[in-house]
Design an enzyme around this catalytic site. Structure first.
Site, mmCIF file in Angstrom:
data_model
loop_
_atom_site.group_PDB
_atom_site.id
_atom_site.type_symbol
_atom_site.label_atom_id
_atom_site.label_comp_id
_atom_site.label_asym_id
_atom_site.label_seq_id
_atom_site.Cartn_x
_atom_site.Cartn_y
_atom_site.Cartn_z
ATOM 1 C CG ASP A 80 -0.315 0.180 2.529
ATOM 2 O OD1 ASP A 80 0.934 0.293 2.589
ATOM 3 O OD2 ASP A 80 -1.038 0.260 3.543
ATOM 4 C CB CYS A 106 1.095 -2.266 4.806
ATOM 5 S SG CYS A 106 1.057 -3.357 6.243
ATOM 6 C CB THR A 141 2.857 -2.071 10.991
ATOM 7 O OG1 THR A 141 1.586 -2.564 10.518
ATOM 8 C CG2 THR A 141 2.685 -0.693 11.605
ATOM 9 C CG HIS A 196 11.388 -24.343 13.027
ATOM 10 N ND1 HIS A 196 11.566 -24.182 14.387
ATOM 11 C CD2 HIS A 196 12.526 -24.941 12.577
ATOM 12 C CE1 HIS A 196 12.752 -24.666 14.736
ATOM 13 N NE2 HIS A 196 13.363 -25.111 13.657
ATOM 14 C CG HIS A 243 10.228 -28.095 12.436
ATOM 15 N ND1 HIS A 243 9.855 -27.544 13.644
ATOM 16 C CD2 HIS A 243 11.547 -28.396 12.546
ATOM 17 C CE1 HIS A 243 10.902 -27.486 14.440
ATOM 18 N NE2 HIS A 243 11.945 -28.002 13.805
#
Ligand code: RB5
Length: 151
Positions: free
Chosen positions: A7, A64, A66, A97, A133
């Site tokens: 964004d 974006c 964050t 993992h 995993h």
């Protein structure tokens, strides 16, 4: 092929990452946004996630402000395991993992050099198949499929 999207909050970092992928000779497809005008992260996160989910792209990097909004949107798409990542250790372990297939970054959180190092580690690290995993990731995917037979 790497799906790339942002964004407005991730637009500048997306351009840095695009240049970096080109330097590494790694093909990518940019799903927008195309300017730094305000844009809705669910739209661009979804477009990149859909490309990974459908197999058009192998991995996705979405950015974006964050990394949170983009990772939330991507993780709603079937088959997506997106990590919102701010450090190299998580970048590596999320591949080894968790077999993450999308990486969310925060353009307002990370400097470009750390972001590029995270991208490099995340792209180069392989999933550790054939053990605990893989069993755990399979359990996560069963949650998505509504098949909770492991309780
Ligand atoms: C846009 O202001 C900001 O909310 C967005 O880029 C993102 O950080 C959301 O999680």
């Amino acid at each position: 092929m790497v799906a790339l999207a942002s964004d407005h909050g991730g637009f500048e970092l997306k351009n840095e990452i695009a240049r970096y992928l080109a330097e590494l000779n790694l093909p990518f497809k940019d799903f927008g946004t195309a300017t730094n005008a305000r844009a809705e992260y669910p739209k661009y996160g979804y477009l990149a996630a859909k490309a990974v989910s459908s197999g058009e792209c192998d991995r996705g990097i979405i950015i974006c402000g964050t990394g949170v909004g983009m990772s939330l949107a991507a993780n709603k798409v079937k088959g997506i395991r997106c990590v919102n990542c701010t450090d190299c250790y998580t970048a590596m372990l999320s591949r080894q993992h968790n077999n993450t297939n999308m990486l969310a970054l925060g353009g307002r959180v990370l400097g470009p050099d750390l972001a590029k190092l995270i991208v490099k580690i995340w792209l180069e690290t392989e999933f550790e198949r054939g053990g605990r995993h893989e069993q755990r990731v399979d359990m996560v995917m069963k949650i998505e499929a509504g098949n909770i037979d492991f309780l």
